[in-house]
Enzyme design. Structure first.
Site, PDB file in Angstrom:
ATOM      1  CG  HIS A   1      54.579  24.743  87.154  1.00 41.67           C
ATOM      2  ND1 HIS A   1      53.782  24.798  88.267  1.00 41.67           N
ATOM      3  CD2 HIS A   1      55.856  24.654  87.611  1.00 41.67           C
ATOM      4  CE1 HIS A   1      54.533  24.771  89.351  1.00 41.67           C
ATOM      5  NE2 HIS A   1      55.804  24.680  88.988  1.00 41.67           N
TER       6      HIS A   1
ATOM      7  CG  HIS B   1      54.805  28.018  90.038  1.00 44.35           C
ATOM      8  ND1 HIS B   1      54.424  27.708  91.338  1.00 44.35           N
ATOM      9  CD2 HIS B   1      56.135  27.773  89.984  1.00 44.35           C
ATOM     10  CE1 HIS B   1      55.482  27.292  92.031  1.00 44.35           C
ATOM     11  NE2 HIS B   1      56.538  27.327  91.232  1.00 44.35           N
TER      12      HIS B   1
ATOM     13  CB  CYS C   1      43.867  50.308  85.624  1.00 47.69           C
ATOM     14  SG  CYS C   1      43.341  48.859  86.569  1.00 47.69           S
ATOM     15  N   GLY C   2      44.089  51.735  88.085  1.00 49.01           N
ATOM     16  CA  GLY C   2      44.095  52.183  89.468  1.00 49.01           C
ATOM     17  C   GLY C   2      44.467  51.069  90.433  1.00 49.01           C
ATOM     18  CB  THR C   3      42.783  48.205  91.615  1.00 44.90           C
ATOM     19  OG1 THR C   3      42.000  47.822  90.479  1.00 44.90           O
ATOM     20  CG2 THR C   3      42.036  49.226  92.445  1.00 44.90           C
TER      21      THR C   3
ATOM     22  CG  ASP D   1      43.125  53.572  84.112  1.00 47.06           C
ATOM     23  OD1 ASP D   1      44.201  53.879  84.683  1.00 47.06           O
ATOM     24  OD2 ASP D   1      42.105  53.229  84.734  1.00 47.06           O
TER      25      ASP D   1
HETATM   26  C1  RB5 Z   1      39.437  54.299  87.272  1.00 50.66           C
HETATM   27  O1  RB5 Z   1      38.906  55.241  88.121  1.00 50.66           O
HETATM   28  C2  RB5 Z   1      39.579  52.969  87.976  1.00 50.66           C
HETATM   29  O2  RB5 Z   1      38.339  52.361  88.091  1.00 50.66           O
HETATM   30  C3  RB5 Z   1      40.550  52.087  87.254  1.00 50.66           C
HETATM   31  O3  RB5 Z   1      41.777  52.723  87.183  1.00 50.66           O
HETATM   32  C4  RB5 Z   1      40.835  50.732  87.865  1.00 50.66           C
HETATM   33  O4  RB5 Z   1      41.123  50.848  89.212  1.00 50.66           O
HETATM   34  C5  RB5 Z   1      39.825  49.698  87.602  1.00 50.66           C
HETATM   35  O5  RB5 Z   1      40.004  48.514  87.922  1.00 50.66           O
END
Ligand code: RB5
Length: 154
Positions: A133, A98, A65-67, A8
């Site tokens: 597995h 695994h 993405c961010g996380t 993203d």
């Molecule tokens: C975007 O701001 C953020 O929500 C996205 O990158 C991600 O972290 C979502 O899981």
């Protein structure tokens, strides 16, 4: 290896660095976008990476993405996809050995470029061990056929 990669807006820069890093190692990279830092929705790109892998157009996928959370949740909705969020190399290696993880996810807000390189290197160097597995992977695949909520016998 042919590898799909998607992201993203929040992960655009890290995606470019990882894409170019792996291309430099000889991998064929399919960039599913997003292609800039304008606000975007991670489900779109999680799905795109997952579909490329599920359809066999890429052998593996990387979703950022961010996380790593949102984009991996989205990717895991596509049949046949096993996406795992990894913030360190050990989990990345075992996710392949695994869990036969075919999509690697991580977060641009969580890790930096050096850690991301170590994670992708470890994940790509590992291979599925099969054996005990495989039946667990088969059980995960069977979950994809459940259409209605069913009693859980514990
Ligand atoms: C975007 O701001 C953020 O929500 C996205 O990158 C991600 O972290 C979502 O899981």
């Amino acid at each position: 290896m042919k590898i799909a990669i998607g992201n993203d807006h929040r992960a655009f820069r890290l995606k470019c660095e990882i894409r170019d890093y792996l291309a430099g190692k000889g991998h064929e990279m399919i960039d599913a976008g997003a292609h800039d830092e304008a606000g975007s929705d991670y489900p779109v790109y999680g799905r795109a990476v997952a579909e490329l892998v599920a359809q066999g157009r890429a052998e593996l996928g990387i979703a950022i993405c961010g996380t790593g959370a949102g984009i991996s949740i989205a990717a895991n909705k596509v049949r046949g996809i096993r996406a795992v969020v990894c913030s360190e190399p050990y989990t990345a290696r075992l996710a392949r050995q695994h869990n036969n993880a075919n999509v690697l996810a991580f977060g641009a807000r969580v890790i930096g470029i050096d850690m991301a390189k170590m994670i992708v290197d470890e994940w790509l160097a590992a291979s599925f061990e099969g054996g005990r597995h495989q039946s667990r992977i088969d059980q995960i695949s069977a979950l994809e056929s459940i259409r209605e909520s069913m009693p859980v016998d514990l």
